[in-house]
Design an enzyme around this catalytic site. Structure first.
Site, short mmCIF file in Angstrom:
data_model
loop_
_atom_site.label_atom_id
_atom_site.label_comp_id
_atom_site.label_asym_id
_atom_site.label_seq_id
_atom_site.Cartn_x
_atom_site.Cartn_y
_atom_site.Cartn_z
N ARG A 8 34.04 23.54 37.81
CA ARG A 8 34.52 24.92 37.75
C ARG A 8 35.90 24.85 37.12
O ARG A 8 36.82 24.30 37.72
CB ARG A 8 34.59 25.53 39.15
N HIS A 35 29.42 32.18 33.90
CA HIS A 35 29.22 31.73 35.29
C HIS A 35 27.72 31.57 35.53
O HIS A 35 27.11 32.29 36.32
CB HIS A 35 29.82 32.78 36.22
N GLN A 38 25.89 31.07 39.10
CA GLN A 38 25.92 32.30 39.91
C GLN A 38 24.74 33.20 39.54
O GLN A 38 24.04 33.72 40.41
CB GLN A 38 27.24 33.05 39.67
N ASN A 66 32.96 37.12 32.47
CA ASN A 66 32.11 35.93 32.49
C ASN A 66 30.76 36.18 33.17
O ASN A 66 29.74 35.62 32.76
CB ASN A 66 32.84 34.75 33.13
N ASP A 127 31.56 43.18 40.02
CA ASP A 127 32.50 42.08 40.25
C ASP A 127 33.86 42.70 40.55
O ASP A 127 34.02 43.92 40.45
CB ASP A 127 32.56 41.19 38.99
N SER A 131 39.92 39.63 37.62
CA SER A 131 39.36 38.29 37.82
C SER A 131 40.43 37.22 37.67
O SER A 131 41.63 37.51 37.61
CB SER A 131 38.25 38.05 36.79
N MET A 132 39.94 35.97 37.54
CA MET A 132 40.84 34.83 37.39
C MET A 132 41.85 35.10 36.28
O MET A 132 41.48 35.51 35.18
CB MET A 132 40.04 33.59 36.98
N CYS A 167 29.02 39.27 43.07
CA CYS A 167 29.05 37.81 42.99
C CYS A 167 29.95 37.16 44.03
O CYS A 167 30.07 35.94 44.06
CB CYS A 167 29.44 37.35 41.57
N LEU A 168 30.53 37.93 44.89
CA LEU A 168 31.33 37.45 46.03
C LEU A 168 32.34 36.37 45.66
O LEU A 168 32.21 35.79 44.60
CB LEU A 168 30.41 36.98 47.15
#
Length: 169
Positions: A8, A35, A38, A66, A127, A131-132, A167-168
């Site tokens: 990851r 991803h 997932q 993603n 989602d 995000s990241m 997607c938790l």
């Protein structure tokens, strides 16, 4: 000493580089571009609950990130209708969307109207809005995605029995 590597990583280029140099298979556990594991787990969950994938319509509501790219990849392999509902400035990689549209036997579309996008959806998927690497954009994203919240009204707008997935965590 390994039979395989599952990684990851933030930057997708790093997993590509790892795969180029590894002597064993490299599995993408997550990158900023996709991803895939997932989505494999999620389509299995859809199959478990629906008992089939026939005439499946999945609508993703949120950022073209993603997760969306992995759904597009899957739509090129398993036939299902896939709609992405996102604000104009948050579209996914449009080259990937066009490729999926050419390869898929079913409709692949991008919409900026979440109510219209979820019509007849068997699954609504979403989602987080930030995000990241996007935490500093969280306040602006909250404003931009205000109309893209999955709530009772959006679920009701499908007009059919609909599963909700995220997607938790």
């Amino acid at each position: 000493y390994n039979d395989m590597i599952m990684a990851r990583l933030f930057d997708h280029a790093h997993i590509v580089e790892m795969a180029e140099h590894a002597k064993v298979p490299v599995v993408n556990g997550l990158t900023d571009f996709n991803h895939p594991c997932q989505i494999m787990a999620d389509i299995l969950t859809v199959l478990e609950h629906r008992k089939h994938l026939d005439d499946l319509k999945i609508t993703y509501v949120g950022d073209g990130n993603n997760i969306v790219h992995s759904w597009l990849s899957l739509a090129m392999r398993i036939p299902f209708h896939f709609t992405i509902a996102c604000p104009e400035n948050y579209k996914p990689d449009m080259e990937m969307v066009e490729k999926a549209q050419k390869v898929s036997k079913h409709e692949i579309s991008v919409s900026h109207d979440p109510i219209e996008a979820v019509k007849d959806a068997d699954v609504i998927y979403t989602d987080v809005w930030a995000s990241m690497g996007q935490k500093e954009e969280a306040e602006q994203r909250r404003k931009d995605f205000r109309g893209f919240q999955v709530n009772k009204d959006l679920i009701k707008a499908t007009g059919v029995k609909t599963y909700f997935m995220h997607c938790l965590p």
